[in-house]
Design an enzyme around this catalytic site. Structure first.
Site, short mmCIF file in Angstrom:
data_model
loop_
_atom_site.label_atom_id
_atom_site.label_comp_id
_atom_site.label_asym_id
_atom_site.label_seq_id
_atom_site.Cartn_x
_atom_site.Cartn_y
_atom_site.Cartn_z
N GLU A 1 10.47 0.91 8.47
CA GLU A 1 11.70 1.46 7.93
C GLU A 1 12.14 2.58 8.88
O GLU A 1 12.87 2.35 9.82
CB GLU A 1 11.44 1.98 6.52
N HIS B 1 0.85 -1.19 0.00
CA HIS B 1 0.00 0.00 0.00
C HIS B 1 0.88 1.23 0.00
O HIS B 1 1.26 1.72 1.07
CB HIS B 1 -0.89 0.03 1.25
N GLU B 2 1.24 1.73 -1.16
CA GLU B 2 1.96 3.00 -1.21
C GLU B 2 0.93 4.11 -1.30
O GLU B 2 0.11 4.13 -2.23
CB GLU B 2 2.90 3.06 -2.42
N GLU C 1 17.92 1.17 0.21
CA GLU C 1 17.47 1.75 -1.06
C GLU C 1 18.35 2.94 -1.48
O GLU C 1 18.52 3.19 -2.66
CB GLU C 1 16.01 2.18 -0.97
#
Lengths: 678, 678
Positions: free
Chosen positions: B478, B390-391, B484
C-alpha cells in the site's frame, strides 16, 4: 431537546445601529440553540449551548460549510472555559450602514449584517462569564469572544483557544505553513485539506460548489491565529495561537475582546477578493477626514540594486545609500508621477552581515556618504516625499528604546512615511514574529508613527487583519514572499503562478507591498540563476491585480528611461473609487478592474501563470453609453516570460461598456489597460 | 586544479559485465575530478574530491539538474566521514544486459549503464576508507556508498547521512510530508520546491524543460531516506534518515553497502513512469524460474464492507469474517476470473478498538464463526486461493514472536498469499514506521514468508525500493492513501486528482495496492459524507493506470452482479509483457497502455482529474497491420463523478495501430479499453 430559534426580521433601510433587543432568559437542563441568517438568507449559522460545550455551525445555500465546531478556551490555573454554560441573555440585531474609507480599494463600503450576542455564565464552580458575538454578512461570518469584567476572571493567561473549524468537505486548499523561520515568505502549497498540517491564515479552500477563506479581523493585543489540523479526523482545523517563548498563548485581563474569527464564503474564489468583511469587522477610525500627511501613492527606492548584487546595504565602496544616488531617484520621480523615494541603508549600523548579529542600528544618524538633510531638502524642493526606513533586524528592545526619537527625527525632516523591517527568525532572539509580543509591539509602532504623522509600510511584521480602517496611517505591509526573492534569493525565486495565487490568499488580508515593476530582466551578471518569472506586460498588470496604497516601482531609474511602457506606471493611481475582481481561478489567471478615485478613468490588470491563455473581458463595469480610450499594454506574439519577457505591444482603441475585449496572455504574461474617459 | 576525465567508450553489444578497469592513482594536494556520461551521453555527472569534501553534480542535456552537492556521513564517536579523502583507485565500466523479471510491468528489461567506482581513503587521522558507486543510465543516476572492511570502522552508528541534492531550479514539486502519524497516507502537496519542508521519496519535481524524481533503491538494513530542505537557501535537499527512537540513524558494521540514491530524469514527468532504473539497481533474484506459488492475480475480499460500516472487524453481531460470507466471495471468484479471496478479521484478537491497545492478535487461531479449514478446503475445491491476513497493529514484538508459526500455519492450509498490516503511529509504541527498525523487521517478514511459500502484500510498511526483483514473493504494498479513505475516513476521502498524481509519485517506487474497483457509489447509509470521487469507467481504468501484481476488485460481490462493466475486471490481467505510459500531466490526466503477458491482447487506461477533457490516443503501440477488437468502457454523455458516476457506455470497434482514438473523459472520469487480438 428544546430548540430556540431567533428569526430576524429584515429592516428595509437603516442608516445606523438598530438594536432589536430580545431579552432572553431560558433555563433548560439540556441545550439552548440559536439560529441566525445573513441579510440575504444565503448564509446561516446555528449555535448550540449545552452542558457539553458551545458549538457553532455554518451553512451556505443550505449546504454545510462548517459542521458543529467547538468554542472556548483553556485558562492557566483554572478549569477550561468551554462547557457548563447557561445562556443568560441573547440579543439579536440588524445593522446596515455605508462608510467611506479614507483611502482604499473602494470609495464606499456597505456594512450590513445580522448580529447575535450570547451572554454565557457557568452554572457551577467559578460561574465565569463569556460573551460571544456572531455577525452574519452576505459574504460570511465573523465571531469574537468577549471576557466581561467579573470577579473570578481578572488578570489571566490563555493557554489554548479551543475554537474549531470542522470543515464539511475535503476542500482543495491553498496555504502557507506556520512555525517556519521565513515567517510568511513561502510560495503557497496546494493540497487537499486533509494534508494540511498547520497553516497561517488566510487559508483558502474551494470545491466545485463554493470557496471559503478563514482568517481573522482586528488582531489587537492577542496572538495570531494559525490553523492546525486535528489528526484524528483530518478535516477539523483548530485555532493554534502563536505562543510566547514561555508557551503561554495570550496574557490578558477582563474586560477584553478577542479578534474576530472570520469565514468568508462565495460561489467562486475570485469573488472572495471583492469581500469587505474583514474591514467591516474593524472599528472605524476616529478621524473623519484624511489628514494631508496620509497619502496613497507610488514610490521608488534604493533597494532592488541591493537585491541584484549591484549595491550593498553596508557602508563603503558598494554602499547603495548615497546622497548622489538618492538625488538621481528624486530627479526621476519628480519628472514622473512617482510620489516618494525610499532609501534603504541610509542610517548607521548596516556594516557587514547585519542580519547575523544583535542589531547595531542607530535610527537618527545617517551613514557617512548620505546627507539626509540635503536629500530631504532636495526632495522637498522637487515635490517628492522621502520614505524613511526602520530595519530592526528583529531586535525589538533595541528598536523600541529609540523608536520615539526615530519618528520625531523623521517628522523634523518632513518625512511622512516609513518602511519597517523585522528580518530575523525570532524577535529579540526568542519570540515568534506572530505572537502577542509582536502584535503589541507593532501596535505601538503604528500609534507612535501616527503621533509623528508618519505612514507605515511594514515588512516581516504580523499579518494584516484590517486594522487600516482603525489606524489609517497603517498603509500596507509585505507579509508575503515578494519580488525580492526574484533578486538575490538562492532558490532562484518565485514561480510564475505565485502572483496569481497571492490575491486569492494573502491578498484577502489586505494591502500587499509586493513591489512590482521590474523592467530589466537581464540582471544575471551577479545573479546568474535568478529570474523575474513574468513578462513586462504582466509587471504592469500587477499594479492593478495586487492592491497596495503604497505601490513601488521597484526597478532602477535607468531601467525605466526611454521605456514607453513606463507610462502605465506614471498613470496608474494607488487609490481607488471602485475595485472589482472580474474573473479568475487560483494559481491560473486573474482579471481585476479598478476605477481611479480622482478621475473617471478605469484600469484593468489581467495575469496568467506559466500557461498561455485567452481571456474574454466584458467591459460592462464601465459606465453605459460612455466612450473610453483604452490604452492596452499587452504581450506580443512571441513574448514568453523565460525567453522573451520584454516584448510588449502598446495599442490604443475606443471601447464602450458593451464591448468584449479578448486578451491573449502569453506564458507568464499579462495585460494592463488604462481606460481614459473621453 | 587538475581535471581528470574518464571518457567511457561505448561498447556495441554486451551481454554480461564488462569491466574496463582503468587503474588509477593520482596524488594532488587540491582536487581530483571525475566525469561520467550515460550511454546516450544525455546524462552526465561530475564528482570532485578535494580536501573540502566529496561533491557530485548532475546534468541532463547540458543543463544542470543538481548543482555540486555534498556526500558523506557523520559517525557516532568519530570525526565526520566527509572530507580529507584521497582517491586511491577509480574504476570505470560499461554494462548492458537484458533481464526477465519473474513477473512485472515488462517481460524484458534493458539494464544499461556506465559505472564509476571511487575508492577513497582519508589521508590523515583514522585513514578510514569509503567506496562510492555511480551508475549513469539514460534515465538517470544511481549512487551508493560502501564501507569496506577496515580496522578503524568496524561496528559503528551513523548519526547523519550528509548526502545533498542541490537542485538547480525552484522546481514545481509534488510531495507528501514525512514524520507525520499517518505514515505515507497523505494526499500530495503541490508547491514550489522552496516550500518543501521534509518529504518522503519519491519526490517528483518538474519545470518546463524536464522532470526529475529522487528516491532510493535496494533499501536493506538501513533507514529510509527522507529529504529535508536546507533553510539557508531553500533549494538544497539533504538526506534525512528516519531515526531510531534513540536518535541514531543506522546501526551497522563494515563491510556494508547503503541503498542506492536514485535520481530519475526525463523530458516529461509521464516518461518517468516508464523508467526501470529502480529495478535495475536491485540485485537479481536467486531464482531463475517462477515457482508455482508466486502468481500475480486479482483478488476480492471481506474488507470494503467494514470500511463502509456494513460490517466490523470485531467478532460478534456485525462480524465481517464468517464462513458463510467467505464462501459467498469464493463462489463469486470461482464464477469469474478472480484468483483469490482475502478475509480480514479472520483470526482472534480483533475485539473492539484493536488499534487503540497493545495488540492481542493470535495468528493461528480463527475467530468463532469462521472455520478456516472449511473455508480453505472450499476454496481449494473451487480453484480459488485464500489470502491470509496478518494485522500487527504496529506491535512488532508481539507479531515476531508468532511469525514463524503464523506462516507455517498458512502453508499447512495451502494459503500462499498474505496481506500484512501495521496500523498505528509508532512501532511497538516508539519507533517510526520508516526507520531501520521497520526495514529490518520487514526483511524478516519477506524472507520468512518465502520460506513458507507465501507472497506478501504489505500495508503501512516501508516504501518500495524495487526489492521485488531480489525477493519475488514481495508482490505489492500500500504505502499510499488508498481507496479505503473513500470509505470510512472522516475527512470525506480523496480528491478526484489523487489517482492522477499517484502514478507519477508513489507509483515510481513500485507496485501499489490501491484497491480499485468500486462499482456501488451509493454507500452513504452509514457514510453520509464519503464518496468515491471517480466515475465507474475511471474505476476500470485504474486497473491499467495503477500497476499492482495483486490487484483487488474491492467492492462486494453483490455490487458486481449483473454489471456488464465487470467484464473488464474479469478480463484485465495482473501481469504484463509490456507497459507504456503514453501521455499525461501530473494531477491532470494519464494514459497508459499494457500488453497482456499471456496473450496478444492490449489494455489501455485513461483517467482525468475533476475536469472533463478529450485525449487523443495514437494506437501505434499496437503491432502494425494487425486488427484488434477494441472493447471500450467509457463515460457516457452525462456522467459526472459527483452526480452520475455509474453511467457508462460499452462499445466495440475494430482498430489498427495507425488509428487515432479520441476519448472524452468526463469530470472525475476515465476510459478503459481491452484490445482483443483478432
Amino acid at each position: 431537546m428544546r430548540k430556540q430559534t431567533l428569526w430576524l426580521k429584515r429592516a428595509t433601510k437603516m442608516i445606523a445601529y438598530v438594536l432589536v433587543c430580545l431579552p432572553y432568559f431560558v433555563v433548560t437542563a439540556f441545550a439552548q440553540d440559536f439560529y441566525l441568517e445573513s441579510p440575504d438568507k444565503q448564509v446561516s449559522t446555528r449555535v448550540d449551548v449545552s452542558s457539553d460545550g458551545i458549538y457553532y455551525q455554518l451553512s451556505y445555500k443550505n449546504k454545510s460549510v462548517i459542521n458543529p465546531s467547538r468554542l472556548g478556551f483553556r485558562i492557566k490555573d483554572q478549569p477550561a472555559l468551554a462547557g457548563g454554560f447557561m445562556v443568560t441573555d441573547a440579543q439579536s440585531s440588524e445593522y446596515q450602514q455605508s462608510w467611506q474609507p479614507l483611502w482604499g480599494e473602494q470609495q464606499e463600503i456597505n456594512n450590513q449584517y445580522n448580529q447575535l450576542v450570547l451572554y454565557l455564565t457557568e452554572t457551577q464552580g467559578l460561574k465565569r462569564q463569556l460573551t460571544i458575538y456572531f455577525r452574519l454578512f452576505d459574504d460570511g461570518l465573523g465571531f469574537r469572544y468577549e471576557f466581561p469584567r467579573q470577579d473570578n476572571l481578572t488578570e489571566f493567561a490563555i493557554t489554548e483557544e479551543l475554537t474549531e473549524f470542522a470543515m464539511a468537505d475535503n476542500f482543495q486548499s491553498w496555504w502557507i505553513p506556520a512555525y517556519r523561520d521565513q515567517r510568511y515568505e513561502y510560495q503557497y502549497l496546494k493540497s487537499a485539506l486533509s494534508s494540511v498540517d498547520v497553516a497561517h491564515t488566510p487559508l483558502l479552500m474551494e470545491n466545485d460548489e463554493l470557496a471559503v477563506a478563514i482568517h481573522e479581523a482586528a488582531l489587537i493585543d492577542y496572538a495570531s491565529m494559525t490553523l492546525r489540523m486535528i489528526t484524528d479526523n483530518h478535516k477539523t482545523l483548530v485555532a493554534d495561537l502563536v505562543p510566547w517563548a514561555d508557551g503561554t498563548k495570550v496574557y490578558t485581563q477582563a474586560p477584553m475582546k478577542t479578534p474576530w474569527r472570520t469565514i468568508q464564503i462565495a460561489d467562486k474564489a475570485v469573488e472572495l477578493i471583492n469581500s469587505n468583511l474583514i474591514l467591516n469587522l474593524n472599528e472605524p477610525a476616529e478621524l473623519t477626514a484624511k489628514p494631508d500627511w496620509i497619502k496613497p501613492g507610488k514610490y521608488m527606492g534604493i533597494w532592488w540594486e541591493m537585491h541584484i548584487g549591484e549595491k550593498s546595504w553596508s557602508p563603503g565602496k558598494s554602499q547603495g545609500a548615497t546622497t548622489k544616488r538618492a538625488m538621481e531617484y528624486i530627479d526621476f520621480a519628480a519628472q514622473h508621477d512617482i510620489d516618494g523615494v525610499l532609501v534603504e541603508g541610509w542610517n548607521r549600523g548596516w556594516e557587514g552581515e547585519w542580519w547575523q548579529r544583535k542589531p547595531t542600528f542607530i535610527f537618527d544618524q545617517p551613514v557617512a556618504g548620505f546627507d539626509i538633510k540635503a536629500v530631504s531638502d532636495y526632495a522637498k524642493a522637487k515635490g517628492v516625499e522621502i520614505i524613511g526606513h526602520h530595519e530592526t533586524a528583529a531586535g525589538i528592545q533595541h528598536y523600541e528604546a529609540q523608536m520615539d526619537d526615530a519618528f520625531a527625527y523623521y517628522q523634523k525632516l518632513g518625512i511622512h512615511s516609513v518602511k519597517m523591517g523585522y528580518v530575523g527568525t525570532r524577535l529579540d532572539g526568542n519570540e515568534w514574529h506572530h505572537g502577542q509580543f509582536m502584535v503589541r509591539h507593532f501596535q505601538k509602532v503604528v500609534e507612535t508613527a501616527a503621533k509623528y504623522q508618519v505612514m507605515v509600510n511594514a515588512h516581516e511584521t504580523i499579518k494584516d487583519t484590517g486594522l487600516r480602517r482603525t489606524y489609517p496611517n497603517l498603509m500596507t505591509r509585505e507579509c508575503v514572499r515578494g519580488m525580492e526573492y526574484n533578486g538575490g534569493s538562492p532558490d532562484r525565486g518565485n514561480l510564475p503562478n505565485h502572483t496569481v495565487i497571492i490575491p486569492f490568499t494573502r491578498g484577502l488580508a489586505g494591502p500587499t507591498d509586493f513591489t512590482p515593476g521590474i523592467f530589466n530582466f537581464d540582471y544575471q551578471k551577479n545573479r546568474p540563476n535568478n529570474r523575474v518569472p513574468t513578462t513586462l506586460a504582466k509587471q504592469l498588470a500587477l499594479y492593478v491585480t495586487l492592491y497596495s496604497p503604497l505601490q513601488m516601482a521597484a526597478d532602477l531609474p535607468e531601467n525605466y528611461m526611454n521605456q514607453p511602457a513606463f507610462q502605465f506606471i506614471d498613470d496608474v493611481p494607488a487609490d481607488w473609487a471602485k475595485s472589482i475582481a472580474l474573473d479568475g481561478a487560483v494559481g491560473e489567471y486573474l482579471v481585476v478592474a479598478r476605477q481611479d478615485k480622482s478621475s473617471d478613468d478605469w484600469y484593468l490588470g489581467a495575469i496568467s501563470n506559466e500557461k498561455q491563455r485567452d481571456v474574454n473581458v466584458e467591459l460592462n463595469f464601465l459606465p453605459k453609453g460612455k466612450t473610453f480610450k483604452a490604452v492596452i499594454y499587452r504581450d506580443a506574439k512571441k513574448t514568453h516570460w523565460k525567453t522573451n519577457p520584454e516584448a510588449i505591444e502598446i495599442i490604443t482603441q475606443r471601447v464602450q461598456s458593451d464591448d468584449l475585449l479578448k486578451l491573449t496572455l502569453k506564458p507568464g504574461g499579462g495585460a494592463a489597460i488604462r481606460f481614459v474617459a473621453l
